[in-house]
Design a protein around this motif. Structure first.
Motif, short mmCIF file in Angstrom:
data_model
loop_
_atom_site.label_atom_id
_atom_site.label_comp_id
_atom_site.label_asym_id
_atom_site.label_seq_id
_atom_site.Cartn_x
_atom_site.Cartn_y
_atom_site.Cartn_z
N TYR A 113 0.83 -1.22 0.00
CA TYR A 113 0.00 0.00 0.00
C TYR A 113 0.86 1.26 0.00
CZ TYR A 113 -3.24 3.53 1.82
OH TYR A 113 -3.97 4.67 2.01
N ILE A 114 1.86 1.30 0.87
CA ILE A 114 2.72 2.49 0.97
C ILE A 114 3.61 2.63 -0.26
CG2 ILE A 114 4.59 3.57 2.28
CD1 ILE A 114 1.79 3.83 3.54
N SER A 115 4.11 1.52 -0.81
CA SER A 115 4.95 1.62 -2.02
C SER A 115 4.13 2.15 -3.19
CB SER A 115 5.56 0.26 -2.36
OG SER A 115 4.56 -0.67 -2.74
N ARG A 116 2.83 1.83 -3.21
CA ARG A 116 1.99 2.30 -4.30
C ARG A 116 1.69 3.78 -4.17
NH1 ARG A 116 -3.34 2.90 -4.76
NH2 ARG A 116 -3.77 1.76 -2.83
N ILE A 117 1.24 4.21 -3.00
CA ILE A 117 0.89 5.63 -2.87
C ILE A 117 2.13 6.52 -2.75
CG2 ILE A 117 -1.34 5.09 -1.80
CD1 ILE A 117 -0.19 6.00 0.87
N GLY A 118 3.26 5.91 -2.32
CA GLY A 118 4.51 6.68 -2.24
C GLY A 118 5.35 6.57 -3.49
N ARG A 119 4.87 5.75 -4.46
CA ARG A 119 5.58 5.54 -5.73
C ARG A 119 7.05 5.17 -5.49
NH1 ARG A 119 2.98 10.67 -9.11
NH2 ARG A 119 0.81 9.97 -8.93
N ALA A 120 7.23 4.12 -4.71
CA ALA A 120 8.58 3.68 -4.34
C ALA A 120 8.68 2.18 -4.57
CB ALA A 120 8.84 4.00 -2.87
N PRO A 121 9.92 1.64 -4.75
CA PRO A 121 10.09 0.20 -4.92
C PRO A 121 9.59 -0.56 -3.69
CG PRO A 121 12.10 1.38 -5.49
CD PRO A 121 11.19 2.37 -4.85
N PHE A 122 8.89 -1.66 -3.94
CA PHE A 122 8.35 -2.46 -2.85
C PHE A 122 9.46 -2.96 -1.93
CE2 PHE A 122 7.53 -6.71 -1.17
CZ PHE A 122 6.40 -6.49 -0.40
N THR A 123 10.57 -3.43 -2.53
CA THR A 123 11.64 -4.01 -1.71
C THR A 123 12.27 -2.99 -0.78
OG1 THR A 123 13.07 -3.69 -3.64
CG2 THR A 123 12.25 -5.91 -3.23
N THR A 124 12.34 -1.73 -1.21
CA THR A 124 12.89 -0.68 -0.34
C THR A 124 11.96 -0.44 0.84
OG1 THR A 124 13.99 0.37 -2.22
CG2 THR A 124 13.69 1.70 -0.24
N VAL A 125 10.67 -0.33 0.55
CA VAL A 125 9.68 -0.14 1.62
C VAL A 125 9.69 -1.35 2.55
CG1 VAL A 125 7.24 0.21 2.15
CG2 VAL A 125 8.26 1.36 0.18
#
Length: 354
Positions: free
Chosen positions: A124-136
Motif C-alpha cells: 500500500y505504501i509503495s503504491r501511494i509513495g511511488r517507491a520500490p516495494f523491496t525498499t519499503v
C-alpha cells in the motif's frame, strides 16, 4: 516430437506450480489457524470455562479495559510516526494518515491472515509513495528488527529483576529446560557460528549463478531500507519513538491489571514494585508468545499471560479470564480501526479519481 510433448510438459509444469502455490497458502494460513485452535484447546483444558466467564461477568471493571484500548491506538500512531522517519530518509513521503491507516490495517488483517498485514502495508505504501516495494519492505524489516531488539533487552531486564520467576517458569516445562541447557552450552554457539560461515562460503562460491544474483539484488534493496536507521538524521527520534511504542504496550497491560481484584492486588503486595515486576514478566512472556504465528496472537499470547500471572499466585482460570478480556478488548479496537482504514482508503481513492 518436441511439439507433441510440449503441451504435456506445460500442463505438468502448471500443475506443479498450482500445487506449490496451494502448499504455500496452506503453510502460511492453515498452519497458524491450526496452531490457534490447538493452543485454545490446550488453554481451555486447563481452565473451567464457566468459572472464567463468571469471573469476567461479575468481577471485571471494563473502564480499565477501555482505557487500555485507547492506549493501544496511541501506540499505533507512534509506530506510524517512527516508520515515517525511515521512509522520509529514503525519500518516500506518503501522508501521515495513510501511514497510520497502514498500521491499523496491518493489525486488523493479521487477525485473519497472520503476517499478511506486513506485506499489505508495504504494498500500500509503495503504491501511494511511488517507491520500490523491496525498499519499503526493507524499512519494515528494520522496523521489526527494532522491536526484536527491544524485546531482547526487555528479556535481559526481566532476568535481572525477576530471575527467580523466569527461571522457575522455564524449568517447569521440558521445552524451557532444553532451551536453558542449549543457551548455556558453548557447543550450541560454536555450531551456530560454523553454520553462518558455511552459508557465507556457499554464497561466495555460487555468486555468479542466477538465483544468487537475484538474491543479492533483493538483499541489497532490503539493506537499503534497513541501514537507513543507522544513518538517517532522525535516528535518536527513532529510538525515542521505539520507547514510546513499547511503553504504551507495557502501560496498557499494567492498566488492565486494575480491571480485576486478583491482578490489582499485585500492585499493593510487597516486593512487586507496585505490580511492575509481575506485569513485566507477563509482558515479556506474551511478547515472546506473539512470535508464534497465530490469528491475532490468540492462544500463545493468552497462554503466556496465564503462565506469567501464575508465577505470582494467580490461578489458571483467573489468568485466562484476564487474558481473554484484555485480548478481546484489543481485538474489538483493531476491528474498528480496520473498518476506519477501509473507509479512509475508499474515500482517498474517490478523491484521487476526480
Amino acid at each position: 516430437m518436441t511439439d507433441t510433448h510440449k503441451p504435456a510438459t506445460d500442463t505438468t509444469s502448471r500443475r506443479a506450480s498450482v500445487k506449490s502455490r496451494i502448499g504455500g497458502i496452506a503453510l502460511r494460513y492453515l498452519l497458524p489457524l491450526g496452531l490457534t485452535v490447538a493452543l485454545i484447546w490446550y488453554l481451555f483444558r486447563k481452565v473451567d470455562f464457566g468459572s472464567m466467564m463468571e469471573i469476567i461477568r461479575d468481577g471485571a471493571d471494563l473502564w480499565w479495559i477501555l482505557l487500555a484500548m485507547g492506549i493501544s491506538v496511541v501506540s499505533h500512531i507512534f509506530r506510524a510516526a517512527r516508520w515515517r522517519l525511515q521512509l522520509s530518509a529514503l525519500g518516500i513521503r506518503p501522508p501521515f494518515m495513510a501511514l497510520c491507516c497502514s498500521i491499523f490495517g496491518t493489525y486488523a488483517l493479521n487477525l485473519i491472515f497472520p503476517r499478511l498485514g506486513e506485506v499489505w502495508r508495504c504494498t500500500y505504501i509503495s503504491r501511494i509513495g511511488r517507491a520500490p516495494f523491496t525498499t519499503v519492505f526493507g524499512s519494515m524489516v528494520a522496523d521489526r528488527l527494532a522491536d526484536t531488539l527491544t524485546v531482547l533487552m526487555l528479556v535481559l531486564l526481566t532476568f535481572v529483576v525477576a530471575s527467580p520467576a523466569i527461571t522457575s517458569f522455564l524449568e517447569k516445562y521440558p521445552v524451557g529446560r532444553s532451551l536453558l541447557d542449549m543457551v548455556y552450552n558453548p557447543l550450541f554457539w560454536v555450531v551456530a557460528a560454523l553454520a553462518l560461515v558455511i552459508i557465507f562460503v556457499l554464497i561466495r562460491a555460487f555468486r555468479h549463478t542466477g538465483p544468487i544474483k537475484k538474491l543479492t539484488r533483493w538483499v541489497s534493496e532490503l539493506w537499503k531500507g534497513f541501514i537507513v536507521v543507522a544513518t538517517m538524521k532522525g535516528r535518536w527520534m527513532f529510538a525515542l519513538l521505539t520507547l514510546c511504542i513499547w511503553g504504551c504496550y507495557f502501560v496498557q497491560l499494567y492498566v488492565a491489571f486494575f480491571a480485576f481484584s486478583f491482578t490489582s492486588r499485585l500492585v499493593f503486595e510487597p516486593g512487586t514494585a507496585y505490580g511492575l515486576i509481575p506485569c513485566l514478566v507477563a509482558f515479556v512472556l506474551s511478547s515472546i508468545g506473539m512470535a508464534i504465528p497465530s490469528n491475532g496472537g490468540l492462544g500463545p499470547w493468552n497462554i503466556a499471560i496465564m503462565f506469567g500471572l501464575a508465577l505470582y499466585g494467580i490461578s489458571d482460570t483467573q489468568g485466562t479470564a484476564f487474558s481473554m478480556l484484555q485480548w478481546s478488548g484489543q481485538t474489538v479496537m483493531l476491528v474498528l480501526l480496520g473498518i476506519y482504514t477501509m473507509i479512509y482508503i475508499s474515500l482517498r481513492r474517490k478523491d484521487s479519481s476526480r
